[in-house]
Scaffold this motif. Structure first.
Motif, PDB file in Angstrom:
ATOM      1  N   THR A 408      42.020  34.560  30.535  1.00 40.05           N
ATOM      2  CA  THR A 408      42.619  33.268  30.189  1.00 40.05           C
ATOM      3  C   THR A 408      43.176  32.553  31.410  1.00 40.05           C
ATOM      4  N   LEU A 409      42.878  33.066  32.605  1.00 40.25           N
ATOM      5  CA  LEU A 409      43.264  32.431  33.870  1.00 40.25           C
ATOM      6  C   LEU A 409      44.779  32.346  34.041  1.00 40.25           C
ATOM      7  N   LYS A 410      45.477  33.341  33.511  1.00 40.87           N
ATOM      8  CA  LYS A 410      46.917  33.417  33.723  1.00 40.87           C
ATOM      9  C   LYS A 410      47.270  34.293  34.921  1.00 40.87           C
ATOM     10  N   ALA A 411      46.271  34.995  35.460  1.00 40.18           N
ATOM     11  CA  ALA A 411      46.520  35.878  36.588  1.00 40.18           C
ATOM     12  C   ALA A 411      45.241  36.015  37.405  1.00 40.18           C
ATOM     13  N   MET A 412      45.425  36.381  38.668  1.00 39.25           N
ATOM     14  CA  MET A 412      44.299  36.658  39.556  1.00 39.25           C
ATOM     15  C   MET A 412      44.115  38.174  39.664  1.00 39.25           C
ATOM     16  N   PRO A 413      42.881  38.656  39.784  1.00 39.21           N
ATOM     17  CA  PRO A 413      42.671  40.105  39.926  1.00 39.21           C
ATOM     18  C   PRO A 413      43.342  40.628  41.194  1.00 39.21           C
ATOM     19  N   SER A 414      44.066  41.722  41.063  1.00 39.61           N
ATOM     20  CA  SER A 414      44.656  42.341  42.252  1.00 39.61           C
ATOM     21  C   SER A 414      43.590  43.036  43.077  1.00 39.61           C
ATOM     22  N   ALA A 415      42.533  43.459  42.402  1.00 36.60           N
ATOM     23  CA  ALA A 415      41.381  44.061  43.070  1.00 36.60           C
ATOM     24  C   ALA A 415      40.193  43.953  42.133  1.00 36.60           C
ATOM     25  N   GLY A 416      39.020  43.746  42.673  1.00 39.00           N
ATOM     26  CA  GLY A 416      37.839  43.618  41.845  1.00 39.00           C
ATOM     27  C   GLY A 416      37.526  42.179  41.510  1.00 39.00           C
ATOM     28  N   ARG A 417      36.647  42.006  40.517  1.00 39.91           N
ATOM     29  CA  ARG A 417      36.110  40.666  40.246  1.00 39.91           C
ATOM     30  C   ARG A 417      35.672  40.570  38.784  1.00 39.91           C
ATOM     31  N   ILE A 418      35.869  39.402  38.195  1.00 38.74           N
ATOM     32  CA  ILE A 418      35.319  39.083  36.870  1.00 38.74           C
ATOM     33  C   ILE A 418      34.401  37.885  37.033  1.00 38.74           C
ATOM     34  N   GLU A 419      33.185  38.006  36.501  1.00 38.96           N
ATOM     35  CA  GLU A 419      32.231  36.907  36.577  1.00 38.96           C
ATOM     36  C   GLU A 419      31.827  36.464  35.184  1.00 38.96           C
ATOM     37  N   HIS A 420      31.586  35.159  35.076  1.00 40.61           N
ATOM     38  CA  HIS A 420      31.008  34.592  33.863  1.00 40.61           C
ATOM     39  C   HIS A 420      29.735  33.878  34.297  1.00 40.61           C
ATOM     40  N   PHE A 421      28.578  34.405  33.847  1.00 42.76           N
ATOM     41  CA  PHE A 421      27.288  33.876  34.283  1.00 42.76           C
ATOM     42  C   PHE A 421      27.221  33.805  35.805  1.00 42.76           C
ATOM     43  N   ASP A 422      27.515  34.951  36.441  1.00 39.14           N
ATOM     44  CA  ASP A 422      27.337  35.161  37.882  1.00 39.14           C
ATOM     45  C   ASP A 422      28.236  34.296  38.758  1.00 39.14           C
ATOM     46  N   ARG A 423      29.358  33.848  38.240  1.00 37.94           N
ATOM     47  CA  ARG A 423      30.353  33.150  39.064  1.00 37.94           C
ATOM     48  C   ARG A 423      31.734  33.649  38.657  1.00 37.94           C
ATOM     49  N   ALA A 424      32.619  33.866  39.654  1.00 32.65           N
ATOM     50  CA  ALA A 424      33.971  34.352  39.355  1.00 32.65           C
ATOM     51  C   ALA A 424      34.666  33.401  38.392  1.00 32.65           C
ATOM     52  N   VAL A 425      35.381  33.948  37.420  1.00 31.86           N
ATOM     53  CA  VAL A 425      35.969  33.106  36.377  1.00 31.86           C
ATOM     54  C   VAL A 425      36.972  32.118  36.949  1.00 31.86           C
ATOM     55  N   HIS A 426      37.718  32.507  38.006  1.00 30.84           N
ATOM     56  CA  HIS A 426      38.727  31.600  38.537  1.00 30.84           C
ATOM     57  C   HIS A 426      38.111  30.454  39.353  1.00 30.84           C
ATOM     58  N   GLU A 427      36.802  30.492  39.571  1.00 30.82           N
ATOM     59  CA  GLU A 427      36.139  29.382  40.250  1.00 30.82           C
ATOM     60  C   GLU A 427      35.722  28.285  39.283  1.00 30.82           C
ATOM     61  N   HIS A 428      35.712  28.600  37.994  1.00 35.40           N
ATOM     62  CA  HIS A 428      35.337  27.608  36.988  1.00 35.40           C
ATOM     63  C   HIS A 428      36.506  26.673  36.703  1.00 35.40           C
ATOM     64  N   ARG A 429      36.183  25.483  36.282  1.00 35.93           N
ATOM     65  CA  ARG A 429      37.230  24.581  35.801  1.00 35.93           C
ATOM     66  C   ARG A 429      37.820  25.178  34.534  1.00 35.93           C
ATOM     67  N   SER A 430      39.138  25.287  34.492  1.00 38.73           N
ATOM     68  CA  SER A 430      39.798  26.046  33.436  1.00 38.73           C
ATOM     69  C   SER A 430      39.484  25.507  32.041  1.00 38.73           C
ATOM     70  N   ALA A 431      39.518  24.184  31.869  1.00 39.48           N
ATOM     71  CA  ALA A 431      39.282  23.621  30.535  1.00 39.48           C
ATOM     72  C   ALA A 431      37.872  23.942  30.055  1.00 39.48           C
ATOM     73  N   LEU A 432      36.881  23.861  30.945  1.00 41.29           N
ATOM     74  CA  LEU A 432      35.500  24.135  30.553  1.00 41.29           C
ATOM     75  C   LEU A 432      35.302  25.620  30.264  1.00 41.29           C
ATOM     76  N   LEU A 433      35.941  26.478  31.066  1.00 41.45           N
ATOM     77  CA  LEU A 433      35.812  27.910  30.816  1.00 41.45           C
ATOM     78  C   LEU A 433      36.423  28.283  29.474  1.00 41.45           C
ATOM     79  N   ARG A 434      37.583  27.709  29.159  1.00 36.93           N
ATOM     80  CA  ARG A 434      38.245  28.048  27.899  1.00 36.93           C
ATOM     81  C   ARG A 434      37.475  27.537  26.695  1.00 36.93           C
TER      82      ARG A 434
END
Length: 575
Positions: A408-434
């Protein structure tokens, strides 16, 4: 309402060009000036009317004095009615005219000024609420809802009180100048003395107001903390009571409340001292002027009517003199403290996790990828959730919460990575990701209204009734178990419902939203095993072709899911 006329009588529902635009880099004084400029169309005519009111108020003793000299004194000396008739009619007409001007000037001048305050308050509150509700959140520590509520209401209102410094003081200053002119007309020495002494009196009262300026900021900060603690205590009372932590929570609120009380008492003591000194100074000044006028009156240099005029002016200017310093001291100090708090909020940068600008891809094979993702407590997650898959992860509760915060983009990973369709989730525009990835929280949120209203509340547009009923069926919520079926009113928080009913209504809302990726956190902990099995099966069938990730240890969900990762004592999870 024609939006081209927005602002003539009321604020429009969607103003095209807001008059108040805030720059977070501004100082409190500059924000105050911007508030004044935004309401100038209302403040200026209101100030003009109050100038007329103050002039008419100061002229009233002159008319009364002339009435004494031209009507009362001749009549007392034996003059006939015929000789004083014209003077009587003229000065009575002047009195009536002045009272009409005084009434209309004060009524409509104050009304226009108040309308300007309301307009500025509306626009400033929209800016504050826009920042509070910004999809990107705010950096730094999370702010309590009570504190944000206090900022959006009390502080916004106090910041707009600066308009009173613009509406009332011009008329009061003009009124004091007219009073000085009247005294100079009565006797030059009186006018000169007032002109010399008046600035000294204003300076003294200004110095007395300085403690109030210092203490007003502490008072408002303390009140905001108390409001925040109270709101959070009420919101979490059920949990607090369940943990038998009422006494600890009450002690915490008592401590915050007493701090606010001390700050408030300190500010009120400063206010009381200021009011006492300013009022006493104004009265003493008026008494000195009257005594000074008595000397030329006894020697015949001024008439009895002129002495009455001096006394009337001296009494009349007590109000403007006291109000002038009170407005400039009290309102300005309070407005600056609140303006500073508003600017501090508006200046907060967005949360780093929600600052992305990329548009999520429309298609792809891998809906979610967890790569060496550290979820605390020794849990490192490696998993791939394919598009259209139904995946269940058995994670500790702390890891569930951490993963939900990351998605839900309330925190950044302390280590590692989360991707949504091969892009890190925090790189997406928050409204569009949600819009595409919906995380249904562990604790269900129930809104006031009916059961059906709750399920239909999935976004800007409400979900169709048939879709909502279908979602309730998937969530195992039958109409027969409710007193009035799906039209049962649940109330705010759903306190009349059981825990399982609240949980299923929240699940139905998430199902009705039909996102591309649905993440559920322990969706059936409060339902029985039979209902849980029905929900798991129905959800798997209903979500066919859409991606679903369920964080739960439930055997019913494990039985219908795609490959599952189960954690017992392992520190690393691979799917």
């Amino acid at each position: 309402m024609d939006e081209r006329r927005w602002g003539l009588f009321e604020a429009g529902s969607a103003p095209r060009e807001p008059r108040l635009r805030i720059d977070p880099a501004w100082s409190s004084a500059r924000l105050s000036r911007a508030i004044i400029r935004s309401s100038w169309a209302w403040v200026f005519p209101g100030a003009l009317l109050l100038v007329v009111f103050n002039i008419a108020t100061m002229l009233l003793p002159v008319v009364i004095g002339q009435f004494v000299d031209t009507v009362i004194t001749p009549a007392a000396a034996g003059a006939g009615f015929g000789s004083i008739r014209s003077a009587l009619a003229g000065w009575l007409a002047a009195l009536v005219g002045l009272y009409v001007v005084i009434n209309l000037g004060y009524r409509f001048g104050g009304r226009l000024g108040w309308f300007g305050v309301q307009r500025a308050q509306f626009e400033l509150s929209q800016s504050v609420l826009g920042r509070i509700l910004d999809e990107r959140g705010t950096a730094g520590a999370a702010r309590a809802p009570g504190g944000l509520l206090s900022l959006a209401t009390a502080d916004v209102h106090r910041a707009c009180l600066v308009l009173y410094v613009t509406v009332y003081p011009p008329g009061e200053i003009v009124g004091l100048m007219v009073a000085a002119g009247i005294l100079f007309w009565v006797h030059p020495a009186l006018g000169i003395g007032v002109v010399i002494a008046l600035p000294l009196v204003l300076l003294l009262m200004h110095l007395v107001a300085r403690p109030l300026r210092r203490r007003s900021g502490a008072e408002q900060a303390g009140l905001a903390d108390a409001a925040s603690a109270a709101a959070d205590l009420v919101a979490g009372y059920r949990v607090i009571r369940g943990l038998h932590a009422q006494h600890s929570a009450a002690d915490r609120y008592r401590s915050v409340s007493r701090g606010a009380l001390r700050a408030t008492l300190s500010a009120r003591a400063a206010q009381a001292g200021f009011d006492g000194v300013s009022t006493a100074t104004a009265h003493v000044f008026a008494a000195v002027v009257v005594l000074a006028a008595a000397v030329p009156a006894f020697t015949g240099q001024i008439t009895p009517g002129q002495l009455v005029t001096v006394a009337g002016v001296a009494v009349t200017w007590i109000g403007p003199l006291d109000s002038l310093v009170g407005t400039l001291g009290s309102f300005w100090a309070v407005s600056q403290a609140s303006a500073s708090r508003v600017l501090d909020l508006v200046a907060l940068p967005p949360h780093p996790a929600a600052s992305g600008t990329a548009v999520p891809a429309d298609t792809g094979e891998r809906a979610l990828v967890f790569e060496q993702l550290d979820l605390e407590d020794g849990v490192v997650l490696n998993a791939v959730v394919l598009a259209g898959g139904f995946v269940v992860l058995d994670l500790p509760q702390s890891a569930q919460a951490a993963l939900a915060d990351l998605l839900t983009l309330k925190a950044m990973p302390s280590a590692g990575r989360i991707e949504h369709f091969d892009r890190a989730v925090h790189e997406h525009r928050s409204a569009l990701l949600r819009e595409r990835v919906l995380v249904s929280p562990r604790t269900p949120g129930i809104l006031s209204g009916t059961v059906l209203d709750n399920v239909r509340a999935t976004g800007v547009t409400t979900t169709p009734v048939d879709t909502a009923r279908t979602a309730l069926g998937v969530a195992g919520m039958g109409a027969a178990e409710l007193p009035d079926g799906y039209e049962t009113v649940v109330g705010d928080g759903g306190r009349e419902l059981s825990g399982g009913q609240r949980q299923r209504i929240a699940l139905a809302r998430a199902v009705a939203a039909d996102p591309e990726v649905l993440v559920l956190v322990e969706p059936t902990t409060a339902v029985d095993a039979v209902t849980e099995q029905h929900i798991a099966t129905g959800l798997r069938q209903h979500r066919a072709g859409r991606t679903t990730l369920v964080l739960t240890a439930s055997a019913a969900f494990h039985a219908v899911a795609d490959p599952v990762a189960v954690i017992h004592e392992e520190t690393r999870v691979d799917v």
